[in-house]
Write a protein that holds these residues in place. Structure first.
Motif, PDB file in Angstrom:
ATOM      1  N   GLY A  49       0.719  -1.217   0.176  1.00  0.00           N
ATOM      2  CA  GLY A  49       0.087   0.271   0.153  1.00  0.00           C
ATOM      3  C   GLY A  49       0.923   1.192   0.065  1.00  0.00           C
ATOM      4  O   GLY A  49       0.489   2.211  -0.615  1.00  0.00           O
ATOM      5  N   TYR A  50       2.047   1.346   0.770  1.00  0.00           N
ATOM      6  CA  TYR A  50       2.718   2.237   0.850  1.00  0.00           C
ATOM      7  C   TYR A  50       3.362   2.563  -0.803  1.00  0.00           C
ATOM      8  O   TYR A  50       3.438   3.771  -1.141  1.00  0.00           O
ATOM      9  N   VAL A  51       3.926   1.503  -1.229  1.00  0.00           N
ATOM     10  CA  VAL A  51       4.409   1.763  -2.600  1.00  0.00           C
ATOM     11  C   VAL A  51       3.428   2.237  -3.649  1.00  0.00           C
ATOM     12  O   VAL A  51       3.679   3.104  -4.436  1.00  0.00           O
ATOM     13  N   ARG A  52       2.265   1.836  -3.411  1.00  0.00           N
ATOM     14  CA  ARG A  52       1.100   1.956  -4.277  1.00  0.00           C
ATOM     15  C   ARG A  52       1.010   3.610  -4.265  1.00  0.00           C
ATOM     16  O   ARG A  52       0.838   4.574  -4.953  1.00  0.00           O
ATOM     17  N   ALA A  53       0.787   3.964  -2.826  1.00  0.00           N
ATOM     18  CA  ALA A  53       0.560   5.574  -2.417  1.00  0.00           C
ATOM     19  C   ALA A  53       1.721   6.443  -2.906  1.00  0.00           C
ATOM     20  O   ALA A  53       1.481   7.654  -3.444  1.00  0.00           O
ATOM     21  N   TRP A  54       3.148   5.952  -2.787  1.00  0.00           N
ATOM     22  CA  TRP A  54       4.304   6.663  -3.244  1.00  0.00           C
ATOM     23  C   TRP A  54       4.060   6.908  -4.642  1.00  0.00           C
ATOM     24  O   TRP A  54       4.678   8.001  -5.297  1.00  0.00           O
ATOM     25  N   ASN A  55       3.585   6.032  -5.514  1.00  0.00           N
ATOM     26  CA  ASN A  55       3.347   6.112  -6.865  1.00  0.00           C
ATOM     27  C   ASN A  55       2.289   7.020  -7.454  1.00  0.00           C
ATOM     28  O   ASN A  55       2.090   7.148  -8.394  1.00  0.00           O
ATOM     29  N   SER A  56       1.322   7.248  -6.680  1.00  0.00           N
ATOM     30  CA  SER A  56       0.031   7.809  -6.957  1.00  0.00           C
ATOM     31  C   SER A  56      -0.043   9.172  -6.338  1.00  0.00           C
ATOM     32  O   SER A  56      -0.887  10.140  -6.927  1.00  0.00           O
ATOM     33  N   ASN A  57       0.350   9.355  -5.083  1.00  0.00           N
ATOM     34  CA  ASN A  57       0.406  10.606  -4.244  1.00  0.00           C
ATOM     35  C   ASN A  57      -1.112  10.702  -4.165  1.00  0.00           C
ATOM     36  O   ASN A  57      -1.536  11.978  -4.049  1.00  0.00           O
ATOM     37  N   ASP A  58      -1.922   9.932  -4.013  1.00  0.00           N
ATOM     38  CA  ASP A  58      -3.277   9.952  -3.710  1.00  0.00           C
ATOM     39  C   ASP A  58      -3.517   9.977  -2.380  1.00  0.00           C
ATOM     40  O   ASP A  58      -3.161   9.198  -1.403  1.00  0.00           O
ATOM     41  N   ARG A  59      -4.212  11.186  -1.730  1.00  0.00           N
ATOM     42  CA  ARG A  59      -4.502  11.261  -0.414  1.00  0.00           C
ATOM     43  C   ARG A  59      -5.179  10.319   0.358  1.00  0.00           C
ATOM     44  O   ARG A  59      -4.826  10.097   1.553  1.00  0.00           O
ATOM     45  N   ASP A  60      -6.139   9.778  -0.257  1.00  0.00           N
ATOM     46  CA  ASP A  60      -6.919   8.672   0.493  1.00  0.00           C
ATOM     47  C   ASP A  60      -5.845   7.428   0.723  1.00  0.00           C
ATOM     48  O   ASP A  60      -5.986   6.861   1.714  1.00  0.00           O
ATOM     49  N   GLU A  61      -5.209   7.199  -0.584  1.00  0.00           N
ATOM     50  CA  GLU A  61      -4.315   6.095  -0.289  1.00  0.00           C
ATOM     51  C   GLU A  61      -3.252   6.478   0.751  1.00  0.00           C
ATOM     52  O   GLU A  61      -2.607   5.309   1.558  1.00  0.00           O
ATOM     53  N   ILE A  62      -2.703   7.561   0.835  1.00  0.00           N
ATOM     54  CA  ILE A  62      -1.646   7.810   1.869  1.00  0.00           C
ATOM     55  C   ILE A  62      -2.303   7.699   3.193  1.00  0.00           C
ATOM     56  O   ILE A  62      -1.770   7.055   4.027  1.00  0.00           O
ATOM     57  N   GLY A  63      -3.384   8.524   3.305  1.00  0.00           N
ATOM     58  CA  GLY A  63      -4.090   8.329   4.493  1.00  0.00           C
ATOM     59  C   GLY A  63      -4.542   7.027   5.019  1.00  0.00           C
ATOM     60  O   GLY A  63      -4.479   6.789   6.490  1.00  0.00           O
ATOM     61  N   MET A  64      -5.080   6.138   4.117  1.00  0.00           N
ATOM     62  CA  MET A  64      -5.370   4.754   4.892  1.00  0.00           C
ATOM     63  C   MET A  64      -4.088   3.881   5.543  1.00  0.00           C
ATOM     64  O   MET A  64      -4.284   3.027   6.144  1.00  0.00           O
ATOM     65  N   LEU A  65      -2.996   4.365   5.128  1.00  0.00           N
ATOM     66  CA  LEU A  65      -1.860   3.598   5.740  1.00  0.00           C
ATOM     67  C   LEU A  65      -1.681   3.779   7.217  1.00  0.00           C
ATOM     68  O   LEU A  65      -1.067   3.118   8.059  1.00  0.00           O
TER      69      LEU A  65
END
Length: 121
Positions: free
Chosen positions: A12-28
């Motif tokens: 999930g971290y790597v996915r958020a790292w590559n998307s910079n999506d606020r929701d993906e970051i926050g969910m971590l």
């Protein structure tokens, strides 16, 4: 169980790292998590502050590749060793050590990163 949570979290971290999506970051991260991009830096504290810090320091999608392996995973504490390659001209490679504490839901409550640039080859 922690090993599975850790793998899911790092993916999930790597996915958020590559998307910079606020929701993906926050969910971590848990609501009151702390996040340090280096050991002695002032942490971003709280999910919203972490998202904002992340986006201030963000890498662009596709700019990096990341490989990792767990060194410790016990009792909610995980330590991983990673290698980050930045696809610049010339490329830059960093060695990483992450200390991660996960709660029962698999969200990070504490994150601290050590990183150092590897010599150019």
């Amino acid at each position: 169980m922690l090993e599975e949570q850790l793998a899911t979290w790092v993916e999930g971290y790597v996915r958020a790292w590559n998307s910079n999506d606020r929701d993906e970051i926050g969910m971590l991260f848990s609501e009151n998590a702390t996040y340090r991009t280096e050991p002695y830096a002032e942490p971003a504290t709280g999910r919203q502050a972490i998202v904002e810090r992340w986006l201030e320091l963000r890498d662009e999608p596709g700019q990096t590749t990341f490989r990792w392996e767990p060194l410790v995973a016990s009792g909610g504490l995980a330590i991983i060793q990673g290698t980050t390659v930045y696809h610049f001209d010339p490329p830059k490679t960093y060695s990483n050590l992450w200390v991660i504490r996960l709660d029962a839901e698999g969200r990070c409550t504490e994150f601290t990163e050590w990183w150092m640039e590897q010599p150019a080859r």
